[in-house]
Design a protein around this motif. Structure first.
Motif, PDB file in Angstrom:
ATOM      1  N   LYS A  70       0.840  -1.197   0.000  1.00 10.72           N
ATOM      2  CA  LYS A  70       0.000   0.000   0.000  1.00 10.72           C
ATOM      3  C   LYS A  70       0.873   1.244   0.000  1.00 10.72           C
ATOM      4  O   LYS A  70       1.837   1.334   0.756  1.00 10.72           O
ATOM      5  N   ALA A  71       0.495   2.175  -0.863  1.00 11.20           N
ATOM      6  CA  ALA A  71       1.227   3.431  -0.934  1.00 11.20           C
ATOM      7  C   ALA A  71       0.318   4.573  -0.508  1.00 11.20           C
ATOM      8  O   ALA A  71      -0.890   4.519  -0.705  1.00 11.20           O
ATOM      9  N   SER A  72       0.925   5.588   0.097  1.00  6.56           N
ATOM     10  CA  SER A  72       0.150   6.775   0.431  1.00  6.56           C
ATOM     11  C   SER A  72       1.059   7.999   0.412  1.00  6.56           C
ATOM     12  O   SER A  72       2.259   7.898   0.640  1.00  6.56           O
ATOM     13  N   ARG A  73       0.430   9.124   0.097  1.00  6.28           N
ATOM     14  CA  ARG A  73       1.175  10.382   0.179  1.00  6.28           C
ATOM     15  C   ARG A  73       0.354  11.336   1.035  1.00  6.28           C
ATOM     16  O   ARG A  73      -0.818  11.560   0.755  1.00  6.28           O
ATOM     17  N   ALA A  74       0.986  11.890   2.056  1.00 10.64           N
ATOM     18  CA  ALA A  74       0.317  12.764   3.028  1.00 10.64           C
ATOM     19  C   ALA A  74      -0.953  12.092   3.553  1.00 10.64           C
ATOM     20  O   ALA A  74      -1.979  12.735   3.728  1.00 10.64           O
ATOM     21  N   GLY A  75      -0.864  10.783   3.742  1.00  7.47           N
ATOM     22  CA  GLY A  75      -1.982  10.038   4.320  1.00  7.47           C
ATOM     23  C   GLY A  75      -3.043   9.622   3.320  1.00  7.47           C
ATOM     24  O   GLY A  75      -3.980   8.908   3.666  1.00  7.47           O
ATOM     25  N   LYS A  76      -2.907  10.096   2.074  1.00  9.26           N
ATOM     26  CA  LYS A  76      -3.895   9.739   1.042  1.00  9.26           C
ATOM     27  C   LYS A  76      -3.436   8.510   0.281  1.00  9.26           C
ATOM     28  O   LYS A  76      -2.313   8.470  -0.232  1.00  9.26           O
ATOM     29  N   ASN A  77      -4.299   7.496   0.203  1.00 10.49           N
ATOM     30  CA  ASN A  77      -3.926   6.251  -0.462  1.00 10.49           C
ATOM     31  C   ASN A  77      -3.703   6.445  -1.960  1.00 10.49           C
ATOM     32  O   ASN A  77      -4.416   7.207  -2.610  1.00 10.49           O
ATOM     33  N   ILE A  78      -2.719   5.719  -2.471  1.00 11.64           N
ATOM     34  CA  ILE A  78      -2.422   5.741  -3.904  1.00 11.64           C
ATOM     35  C   ILE A  78      -2.473   4.304  -4.397  1.00 11.64           C
ATOM     36  O   ILE A  78      -1.803   3.436  -3.842  1.00 11.64           O
ATOM     37  N   VAL A  79      -3.282   4.058  -5.415  1.00 14.11           N
ATOM     38  CA  VAL A  79      -3.378   2.705  -5.971  1.00 14.11           C
ATOM     39  C   VAL A  79      -2.331   2.542  -7.064  1.00 14.11           C
ATOM     40  O   VAL A  79      -2.257   3.343  -7.997  1.00 14.11           O
ATOM     41  N   LEU A  80      -1.488   1.503  -6.915  1.00 15.58           N
ATOM     42  CA  LEU A  80      -0.400   1.287  -7.863  1.00 15.58           C
ATOM     43  C   LEU A  80      -0.593  -0.019  -8.626  1.00 15.58           C
ATOM     44  O   LEU A  80      -1.087  -0.998  -8.072  1.00 15.58           O
ATOM     45  N   THR A  81      -0.165  -0.039  -9.875  1.00 21.86           N
ATOM     46  CA  THR A  81      -0.092  -1.301 -10.615  1.00 21.86           C
ATOM     47  C   THR A  81       1.158  -2.052 -10.138  1.00 21.86           C
ATOM     48  O   THR A  81       2.002  -1.481  -9.438  1.00 21.86           O
ATOM     49  N   ASN A  82       1.288  -3.314 -10.541  1.00 21.64           N
ATOM     50  CA  ASN A  82       2.467  -4.091 -10.154  1.00 21.64           C
ATOM     51  C   ASN A  82       3.763  -3.433 -10.622  1.00 21.64           C
ATOM     52  O   ASN A  82       4.754  -3.399  -9.901  1.00 21.64           O
ATOM     53  N   LYS A  83       3.744  -2.924 -11.834  1.00 17.19           N
ATOM     54  CA  LYS A  83       4.943  -2.283 -12.388  1.00 17.19           C
ATOM     55  C   LYS A  83       5.280  -1.021 -11.603  1.00 17.19           C
ATOM     56  O   LYS A  83       6.430  -0.764 -11.271  1.00 17.19           O
ATOM     57  N   GLU A  84       4.254  -0.216 -11.327  1.00 21.04           N
ATOM     58  CA  GLU A  84       4.482   1.027 -10.577  1.00 21.04           C
ATOM     59  C   GLU A  84       5.010   0.721  -9.183  1.00 21.04           C
ATOM     60  O   GLU A  84       5.901   1.398  -8.676  1.00 21.04           O
ATOM     61  N   PHE A  85       4.457  -0.322  -8.575  1.00 25.42           N
ATOM     62  CA  PHE A  85       4.936  -0.734  -7.254  1.00 25.42           C
ATOM     63  C   PHE A  85       6.417  -1.100  -7.324  1.00 25.42           C
ATOM     64  O   PHE A  85       7.227  -0.671  -6.507  1.00 25.42           O
ATOM     65  N   ALA A  86       6.768  -1.911  -8.323  1.00 21.71           N
ATOM     66  CA  ALA A  86       8.161  -2.369  -8.463  1.00 21.71           C
ATOM     67  C   ALA A  86       9.097  -1.177  -8.677  1.00 21.71           C
ATOM     68  O   ALA A  86      10.176  -1.108  -8.081  1.00 21.71           O
ATOM     69  N   LEU A  87       8.677  -0.241  -9.522  1.00 14.88           N
ATOM     70  CA  LEU A  87       9.512   0.929  -9.804  1.00 14.88           C
ATOM     71  C   LEU A  87       9.676   1.794  -8.553  1.00 14.88           C
ATOM     72  O   LEU A  87      10.770   2.236  -8.214  1.00 14.88           O
ATOM     73  N   LEU A  88       8.567   2.006  -7.861  1.00 14.53           N
ATOM     74  CA  LEU A  88       8.611   2.852  -6.667  1.00 14.53           C
ATOM     75  C   LEU A  88       9.443   2.192  -5.573  1.00 14.53           C
ATOM     76  O   LEU A  88      10.225   2.849  -4.881  1.00 14.53           O
TER      77      LEU A  88
ATOM     78  N   GLY B 213       6.113   7.809 -15.883  1.00 11.66           N
ATOM     79  CA  GLY B 213       5.241   8.971 -16.039  1.00 11.66           C
ATOM     80  C   GLY B 213       3.928   8.800 -15.279  1.00 11.66           C
ATOM     81  O   GLY B 213       3.475   9.712 -14.578  1.00 11.66           O
ATOM     82  N   ARG B 214       3.349   7.609 -15.402  1.00 15.21           N
ATOM     83  CA  ARG B 214       2.095   7.334 -14.687  1.00 15.21           C
ATOM     84  C   ARG B 214       2.311   7.348 -13.176  1.00 15.21           C
ATOM     85  O   ARG B 214       1.509   7.886 -12.420  1.00 15.21           O
ATOM     86  N   LEU B 215       3.435   6.738 -12.772  1.00 17.76           N
ATOM     87  CA  LEU B 215       3.768   6.716 -11.346  1.00 17.76           C
ATOM     88  C   LEU B 215       3.930   8.133 -10.815  1.00 17.76           C
ATOM     89  O   LEU B 215       3.420   8.482  -9.758  1.00 17.76           O
TER      90      LEU B 215
END
Ligand code: CA
Length: 225
Positions: free
Chosen positions: A139-157, A194-196
């Motif tokens: 699970k990702a979040s920025r300033a407490g707000k959830n961000i939904v990531l694809t598998n690729k975006e998760f791996a990159l992040l 870019g999407r990430l």
């Protein structure tokens, strides 16, 4: 450190078990998916080494089931030689690493040690500034707000956060998110980054993901050296 080796080839299972025992690990073996499911229910293992081809199913399904149940034990998958699909599917199923058969035993040990590194094991949440990524729950979040990531975006992040403050080369990003594919497809990589970026930095004043020209990308919290 307790390791579960899920491998139906008896000779290979015994070889891995013997070697890991000599390296100081405490090793159990399972020869089928059904057997493994029973043994992993308790979640007592620090590491799982899993063959993709099992007599009663495949490792991917088993791994996906484990992850669905919230079992975040690090998994090294053993894949068939040259099967790019296996590597990709393995990582998408939630494997932490893979080895192609036949492999050198010391490579297995080296990878096991990396996955069992105490610093990484205790760090479930990676962060940069107000961005957080829980690598267990994905699970990702920025300033407490959830961000939904694809598998690729998760791996990159994930790989960027593990190297926060330092540039990550395009080759490393590619290798991490598109395992098994040797040729870096710059367009595809840039599209996904870019999407990430839009998801992470879109609404924020502080941009965390930066382009490092000639190298790749890095993630950095503002004001950080
Ligand atoms: Ca097998």
């Amino acid at each position: 450190m307790r390791v579960l080796v899920i491998e139906d080839e008896k000779k290979l299972a015994a070889f891995i078990a013997k070697g890991l025992t000599q390296e100081g690990f405490s090793v159990d073996t399972a020869a089928s998916a059904a057997e493994a499911e029973k043994q992993t229910l308790n979640g007592v293992y620090d590491l799982i080494v899993m063959d993709v081809n099992l007599p009663d199913g495949d490792g991917f399904t088993l791994l996906e089931a484990l992850r669905r149940e919230g079992d975040a034990t690090p998994v090294i998958m053993l894949t068939a030689r040259g099967s790019v699909d296996d590597k990709v599917r393995g990582l998408e199923s939630g494997a932490n690493d893979y080895l192609t058969k036949p492999f050198a035993f010391r490579e297995l040990v080296a990878r096991a040690r990396v996955l069992l590194r105490p610093a990484e094991k205790s760090t479930d949440v990676l962060s940069a500034g107000d961005l957080e990524l829980d690598v267990r729950s994905r699970k990702a979040s920025r300033a407490g707000k959830n961000i939904v990531l694809t598998n690729k975006e998760f791996a990159l992040l994930e790989i960027m956060l593990r190297s926060a403050g330092r540039p990550v080369s395009r080759a490393v990003l590619w290798e991490h998110a598109w395992e098994g594919s040797f040729e870096v497809d710059s367009n595809v990589l840039d599209v996904h980054v870019g999407r990430l970026r839009r998801k992470i930095d879109g609404g924020a004043a502080d941009k965390l993901i930066q382009t490092v020209y000639g190298v790749g990308y890095k993630i950095d919290a503002p004001g950080r050296g």
